[in-house]
Scaffold this motif. Structure first.
Motif, PDB file in Angstrom:
ATOM      1  N   ALA A  24      68.894  65.896  18.529  1.00 51.12           N
ATOM      2  CA  ALA A  24      68.303  66.305  17.247  1.00 51.12           C
ATOM      3  C   ALA A  24      66.831  65.926  17.187  1.00 51.12           C
ATOM      4  N   PRO A  54      68.224  68.887  11.865  1.00 53.04           N
ATOM      5  CA  PRO A  54      68.943  68.667  10.607  1.00 53.04           C
ATOM      6  C   PRO A  54      68.109  68.815   9.345  1.00 53.04           C
ATOM      7  N   ARG A  85      73.767  67.311  23.134  1.00 61.48           N
ATOM      8  CA  ARG A  85      72.971  67.757  21.987  1.00 61.48           C
ATOM      9  C   ARG A  85      71.971  66.668  21.609  1.00 61.48           C
ATOM     10  N   GLU A 123      63.781  74.183  21.706  1.00 59.66           N
ATOM     11  CA  GLU A 123      65.053  74.854  22.004  1.00 59.66           C
ATOM     12  C   GLU A 123      65.062  75.398  23.426  1.00 59.66           C
ATOM     13  N   THR A 167      71.525  71.284  23.895  1.00 54.68           N
ATOM     14  CA  THR A 167      71.308  72.060  22.681  1.00 54.68           C
ATOM     15  C   THR A 167      70.475  71.235  21.717  1.00 54.68           C
ATOM     16  N   VAL A 189      75.352  63.300  18.805  1.00 50.40           N
ATOM     17  CA  VAL A 189      74.021  63.898  18.908  1.00 50.40           C
ATOM     18  C   VAL A 189      73.011  62.784  19.135  1.00 50.40           C
ATOM     19  N   THR A 244      69.083  70.465  17.984  1.00 50.03           N
ATOM     20  CA  THR A 244      69.447  70.669  16.581  1.00 50.03           C
ATOM     21  C   THR A 244      68.335  70.115  15.692  1.00 50.03           C
TER      22      THR A 244
END
Length: 238
Positions: free
Chosen positions: A101, A128, A99, A115, A124, A6, A126
């Motif tokens: 984050a 956390p 991905r 998003e 994608t 990520v 993310t």
């Protein structure tokens, strides 16, 4: 937990830094950091952290820093094009990565926008730390060894005198009750100098605090090389 690589969006602030710590703690492979830099100013957009500080942070984290560069006059389409190019560069460097984050904590509209943008680009997003109790998170950060300083204050929400203050327990105790403990509503941004995500602390020299756009109070920070004397103020426009 899904432990595929990520990429991490990096601002130089506490939330991105703590997201890196949390992902590593959970065994997630973070191969690199991506930061949006305003050209000419040579600073992280919005936070105002100098690019040489950002690079020093990345080195302390043991990670490469990818720089998504935008002009000073940048609309949303311009930002998205630069972000897309940076993600393409990330895929060239780490084939198959898809991905990224973000350190967002609470704002659902910002999350939804990220998003949607990432989905359009084949990535994608993310989050956390999303949904954390920000008061508890702030205390956990401080107790966990994170060291940061307020580098930008929105003076329409918080007094300019908070600019340049350490993000510590004393600060949390003096924030007005309507101010989020992590500044999640844009009340303030931070510059990280130490924490469990770094192999060694950064030595930063504090510069002037200036008001920009009649709203944002920025405190400047410059990296100091080990053993070097303070090099005084070299203040570039944010």
């Amino acid at each position: 937990m899904d432990r595929r690589p990520v990429l991490l969006a990096w601002s130089g602030g506490k939330d991105a830094a703590w997201a890196l710590h949390a992902m590593r703690r959970d065994g997630v492979d973070v191969p690199g950091l991506l930061c949006t830099i305003t050209e000419g100013h040579e600073r992280a957009s919005m936070q105002g952290v100098r690019v040489d500080v950002l690079r020093a942070q990345a080195a302390a984290a043991g990670l490469p820093l990818l720089e998504s560069r935008i002009p000073q006059a940048c609309d949303n389409a311009c930002y998205e094009a630069a972000f897309a190019a940076a993600l393409d560069a990330a895929r060239t460097r780490w084939p198959g990565i898809d991905r990224i984050a973000f350190g967002d904590l609470l704002l659902a509209d910002i999350r939804a926008w990220r998003e949607a943008l990432c989905t359009r680009l084949g990535w994608t997003a993310t989050f956390p730390l999303f949904g954390c109790d920000t008061a508890a998170l702030a205390r956990d950060m401080i107790a966990g060894g994170l060291r940061a300083t307020l580098c930008c204050v929105d003076t329409r929400q918080l007094d300019a005198a908070f600019a340049g203050r350490d993000f510590d327990s004393a600060l949390l105790g003096t924030l007005p009750p309507d101010i989020d403990s992590c500044g999640e509503n844009g009340e303030f941004h931070t510059c990280v100098s130490d924490g469990p995500m770094f192999s060694t602390p950064l030595t930063l020299e504090r510069g002037d605090t200036v008001l920009r756009d009649d709203r944002f109070a920025y405190t400047d920070f410059l990296p100091v090389s080990p053993g070097a004397p303070p090099h005084g103020a070299r203040h570039g426009r944010r």
